[in-house]
Structures are given as C-alpha cells and as structure tokens.
Design a protein around this motif. Structure first.
Motif, PDB file in Angstrom:
ATOM      1  N   SER A 147       0.706  -1.317   0.047  1.00  0.00           N
ATOM      2  CA  SER A 147      -0.001   0.038  -0.095  1.00  0.00           C
ATOM      3  C   SER A 147       0.629   1.326   0.077  1.00  0.00           C
ATOM      4  N   GLY A 148       2.039   1.308   0.313  1.00  0.00           N
ATOM      5  CA  GLY A 148       2.699   2.221   0.748  1.00  0.00           C
ATOM      6  C   GLY A 148       2.416   3.021   1.845  1.00  0.00           C
ATOM      7  N   VAL A 149       1.773   2.770   2.763  1.00  0.00           N
ATOM      8  CA  VAL A 149       1.260   3.360   3.891  1.00  0.00           C
ATOM      9  C   VAL A 149       2.003   3.011   5.123  1.00  0.00           C
ATOM     10  N   GLU A 150       2.405   3.607   6.008  1.00  0.00           N
ATOM     11  CA  GLU A 150       2.930   3.437   7.271  1.00  0.00           C
ATOM     12  C   GLU A 150       1.958   3.150   8.347  1.00  0.00           C
ATOM     13  N   PHE A 151       1.537   1.983   9.020  1.00  0.00           N
ATOM     14  CA  PHE A 151       0.680   1.846   9.623  1.00  0.00           C
ATOM     15  C   PHE A 151       0.982   1.745  11.272  1.00  0.00           C
ATOM     16  N   PHE A 152       0.111   2.200  12.263  1.00  0.00           N
ATOM     17  CA  PHE A 152       0.448   2.349  13.528  1.00  0.00           C
ATOM     18  C   PHE A 152       1.557   3.212  13.955  1.00  0.00           C
ATOM     19  N   ALA A 153       1.616   4.228  13.256  1.00  0.00           N
ATOM     20  CA  ALA A 153       3.010   4.896  13.366  1.00  0.00           C
ATOM     21  C   ALA A 153       3.358   5.317  14.756  1.00  0.00           C
ATOM     22  N   ASN A 154       2.366   5.542  15.717  1.00  0.00           N
ATOM     23  CA  ASN A 154       2.484   5.997  17.032  1.00  0.00           C
ATOM     24  C   ASN A 154       2.795   4.780  17.997  1.00  0.00           C
ATOM     25  N   VAL A 155       2.825   3.651  17.745  1.00  0.00           N
ATOM     26  CA  VAL A 155       2.975   2.459  18.553  1.00  0.00           C
ATOM     27  C   VAL A 155       4.411   1.606  18.093  1.00  0.00           C
ATOM     28  N   LYS A 156       5.331   2.205  18.867  1.00  0.00           N
ATOM     29  CA  LYS A 156       6.678   1.692  18.334  1.00  0.00           C
ATOM     30  C   LYS A 156       7.057   0.483  18.674  1.00  0.00           C
ATOM     31  N   ASN A 157       6.331  -0.451  19.548  1.00  0.00           N
ATOM     32  CA  ASN A 157       6.595  -2.011  19.731  1.00  0.00           C
ATOM     33  C   ASN A 157       5.710  -2.785  18.981  1.00  0.00           C
ATOM     34  N   ALA A 158       4.772  -2.107  18.066  1.00  0.00           N
ATOM     35  CA  ALA A 158       3.713  -2.873  17.269  1.00  0.00           C
ATOM     36  C   ALA A 158       4.702  -4.170  16.351  1.00  0.00           C
ATOM     37  N   PRO A 159       4.258  -5.313  16.930  1.00  0.00           N
ATOM     38  CA  PRO A 159       4.886  -6.354  15.922  1.00  0.00           C
ATOM     39  C   PRO A 159       4.576  -6.553  14.625  1.00  0.00           C
ATOM     40  N   LYS A 160       4.954  -5.609  13.834  1.00  0.00           N
ATOM     41  CA  LYS A 160       4.515  -5.576  12.346  1.00  0.00           C
ATOM     42  C   LYS A 160       5.029  -6.614  11.503  1.00  0.00           C
ATOM     43  N   GLY A 161       6.039  -7.364  11.839  1.00  0.00           N
ATOM     44  CA  GLY A 161       6.446  -8.606  11.124  1.00  0.00           C
ATOM     45  C   GLY A 161       5.736  -9.654  11.201  1.00  0.00           C
ATOM     46  N   LYS A 162       5.033  -9.829  12.207  1.00  0.00           N
ATOM     47  CA  LYS A 162       4.398 -11.232  12.501  1.00  0.00           C
ATOM     48  C   LYS A 162       2.793 -11.216  11.862  1.00  0.00           C
ATOM     49  N   ALA A 163       2.279 -12.458  11.705  1.00  0.00           N
ATOM     50  CA  ALA A 163       1.101 -12.565  11.309  1.00  0.00           C
ATOM     51  C   ALA A 163       0.483 -14.208  11.518  1.00  0.00           C
ATOM     52  N   ASN A 164       0.182 -14.164  13.017  1.00  0.00           N
ATOM     53  CA  ASN A 164      -0.118 -15.512  13.312  1.00  0.00           C
ATOM     54  C   ASN A 164      -1.492 -15.858  13.062  1.00  0.00           C
ATOM     55  N   PRO A 165      -2.110 -16.788  12.277  1.00  0.00           N
ATOM     56  CA  PRO A 165      -3.456 -17.135  12.225  1.00  0.00           C
ATOM     57  C   PRO A 165      -4.105 -17.567  13.388  1.00  0.00           C
ATOM     58  N   SER A 166      -3.597 -18.060  14.370  1.00  0.00           N
ATOM     59  CA  SER A 166      -3.976 -18.509  15.490  1.00  0.00           C
ATOM     60  C   SER A 166      -4.669 -17.288  16.519  1.00  0.00           C
ATOM     61  N   ASP A 167      -3.852 -16.355  16.284  1.00  0.00           N
ATOM     62  CA  ASP A 167      -4.043 -15.099  17.020  1.00  0.00           C
ATOM     63  C   ASP A 167      -5.310 -14.539  16.830  1.00  0.00           C
ATOM     64  N   TRP A 168      -5.921 -14.839  15.545  1.00  0.00           N
ATOM     65  CA  TRP A 168      -7.151 -14.003  14.943  1.00  0.00           C
ATOM     66  C   TRP A 168      -8.092 -15.036  14.446  1.00  0.00           C
ATOM     67  N   GLY A 169      -8.284 -16.252  15.106  1.00  0.00           N
ATOM     68  CA  GLY A 169      -9.254 -17.136  14.822  1.00  0.00           C
ATOM     69  C   GLY A 169      -9.256 -17.804  13.591  1.00  0.00           C
ATOM     70  N   LEU A 170      -8.147 -17.783  12.877  1.00  0.00           N
ATOM     71  CA  LEU A 170      -8.108 -18.194  11.152  1.00  0.00           C
ATOM     72  C   LEU A 170      -7.423 -19.435  11.176  1.00  0.00           C
TER      73      LEU A 170
END
Length: 355
Positions: free
Chosen positions: A332-355
């Motif tokens: 997208s070219g968008v920087e997300f959650f720019a104010n949350v320095k510890n946001a784990p942006k590199g992870k995407a665990n399906p079990s965390d989201w019920g998928l």
C-alpha cells in the motif's frame, strides 16, 4: 314535442387515454421529487453554507480546539484516554496525535487529504485519508470498542464531508454505477449516538463495492467484518480499513485489474478498489487495562486481512488472507500504527485471529 339530448358515452379509447395521462403525470412527479428536487436542495445546502453541526466539526478539525478524549458519561476504564492539551497538535512520527494508536503516518502526496472527525465534546470518531485522484478514501482509521455501540438506527444520510472541498468528492445521493456505496468504517460500528452514525455516511468514508457476493450478506467483505468484530475487546481494538487501486494478485491466484466507474450522482469517474483490507492492532489478552503504547511487543498482536475485490458469496476468511503489517505496508505504501513503537509488524499468526 320534447327535445332529445344525446349523452356522450365513455368509450374504451377515452379510458385508455385518461389512464395514460394520469400515469405520465405521476411518473413525472415521482422523478422530480425523488431525484431532481432532492439533489437541487442538497447542492444548494452545501454551496450555501454548512449546517451548525458541520460548522462546529469543521472548526474542530481546522483549529484542533478540542481534546479527543471520552466524556465522563461515555468513558470506560478500559478505553485509552489521551490527556493532551487543547493546543495545535504536536506532530510526532509524522502523525496527527501521538496518543492515537490507530493512526497511520500522515501522507505527503498533494492529492491526499487527511482529516479527523469528532463528536460530543471533541471525542474522536475516525480519521480518513482521501484521494482527489481516485475520488475515494485510501484508508479510514478508527478505534473499535463496545462504548461506540448503542441502539441508534442506521442514518442513511449520504452527504459530503464538511472538512474537505466538495469539488473533489462524489455526490452520493444515489449509488455508484454498478457498485453499491460501501462503508469503510461501518455504520453498525457507530450506533451510540446519532452524530457519530451520521459521520459514517460522509463520502470520504464510502468506496464503490460489488453488491452480490461481496457487500451483501454472506459476501466476502461481510465475513471479514465479522472476523474483526470478534476481536473487539476491553482494551480497544484499533483498525485501519483501506483500499488498493493498482492491479492486484491474491495469494490464491485471483487477479483484479484496476478500473473506474461512473458515479450516477454527478458523472465523476471513481476508481474501483482492486482489494480491500483491515489492519488490526490490540493487546493479546484484551483486558490488560494498559495502553498499547505501554506494552511490550510480546504483549501485542497486529496483522491485516486482505481480499481481492471480487464476487465471492459465502467466502470464509482464512489464513491465506492474513498478511503481516510489514507486507501490507509494502503493498500500500502506507506506514501503519506509526505511534506504536512496539507493534509487532513483522508477525501474522493465524491462531491469534481465529483463522
């Protein structure tokens, strides 16, 4: 001698003509009342001046004179309260307010306009980045919490956003050509007050969406919204809903080419999104009572669900639709959650989201 008079009979031909005249008069009146007169009044209202409510909102955005915190009767101990002074915002990390966890970084492109909507004593409703090139929102960022929900009915008063020039917005008193008027921040997410629900019908919160198999019950987008709703928690869920406009290829191989549609209301050319996404951030536990700004990376979870803009009735979101925030930033070219320095942006665990 009595004079005879001839009574004129009403023949079948006269009855047909009478019925046709009445039908034409009714149809002309219906068209005028339904389409011509409402649009005329609507345009005159906008061009003649904003209503008191809109004027107040516009002044809040232009002057940032209000503190965006919950009022006493609406606050929850689990909603993050931002104790900022009522001054011009201090821009940090290129974002509007450093205490708003949902905000992406403010874009610098000239054709992108970022604005913020408030209601009732300056409490924030949502923020939007709108494109004058596409005549469509690029993203809409909002906190989701049970306190935003109540028993207010859907307003359906599609109107211009009073904080952005009318010239670059489509007139949405009618649906797009073959597409329906799809909410980025759903009307159902803002039912605690009439004011917040009305704001979800601003044109800057609306994008063209396929009706059958996408925006209607059982469609792909509806099912994604249900997945997101299940993540609403006491600590607040932060969501950025957005569009992609370039040619898009999904992880399952489905491809969507960039295209436009003609808006019925004013004949503007509107870009049709090729994909829609929801970027999410919250605490893992959901009931820590802590601000996400105070949390360590292992206390947080964030990821995005993305689907191609295609008709897919009954489509169930799965792990193949889940991507990391870093991957979404690349797309997208968008920087997300720019104010949350510890946001784990590199992870995407399906079990965390019920998928």
């Amino acid at each position: 001698m009595r004079r005879r008079t001839h009574k004129m009979g009403v023949g079948p031909g006269r009855i047909v003509i009478y019925i046709a005249v009445v039908a034409i008069m009714w149809l002309a009146g219906h068209i005028y009342n339904k389409y011509i007169e409402p649009n005329k009044e609507f345009i005159e209202q906008i061009s003649g001046g904003l209503s008191d409510a809109m004027t107040q909102e516009a002044s809040l955005v232009s002057g940032f004179s209000a503190v965006a915190t919950p009022s006493q009767n609406e606050s929850s101990p689990n909603i993050e309260s931002q104790n900022e002074s009522a001054e011009l915002p201090h821009i940090k990390n290129n974002s509007f307010r450093k205490g708003w966890a949902e905000l992406p970084a403010t874009p610098k492109q000239k054709q992108l306009f970022t604005t913020h909507h408030f209601y009732k004593q300056g409490r924030r409703n949502y923020s939007v980045c709108y494109s004058s090139k596409y005549h469509c929102p690029v993203w809409v960022a909002a906190p989701l919490h049970r306190s935003y929900k109540g028993d207010v009915k859907r307003n359906d008063s599609y109107t211009f956003d009073p904080t952005i020039s009318v010239d670059i917005q489509p007139l949405l008193t009618r649906s797009y050509g073959q597409y329906t008027r799809g909410h980025m921040l759903g009307s159902a997410e803002r039912t605690a007050s009439r004011a917040m629900n009305e704001q979800t019908f601003y044109s800057t919160n609306i994008a063209p969406q396929l009706r059958d198999g996408f925006n209607t019950r059982g469609g792909a987008w509806n099912n994604i919204e249900r997945v997101v709703d299940k993540q609403i928690c006491n600590d607040t869920l932060y969501v950025v809903t957005g569009c992609l406009f370039d040619n898009y290829t999904h992880s399952d191989g489905r491809k969507v080419k960039a295209s436009n549609t003609t808006n019925k209301g004013d004949k503007k050319q509107i870009a049709v999104p090729t994909a829609f996404y929801k970027a999410m951030l919250r605490t893992k536990r959901g009931s820590t009572g802590k601000s996400v700004m105070e949390c360590k990376a292992d206390e947080l979870k964030c990821a995005a669900i993305i689907v191609p803009h295609t008709s897919a009735a009954g489509y169930k979101p799965s792990s193949r639709d889940l991507i990391s925030i870093k991957e979404l930033e690349r797309l997208s070219g968008v920087e997300f959650f720019a104010n949350v320095k510890n946001a784990p942006k590199g992870k995407a665990n399906p079990s965390d989201w019920g998928l």
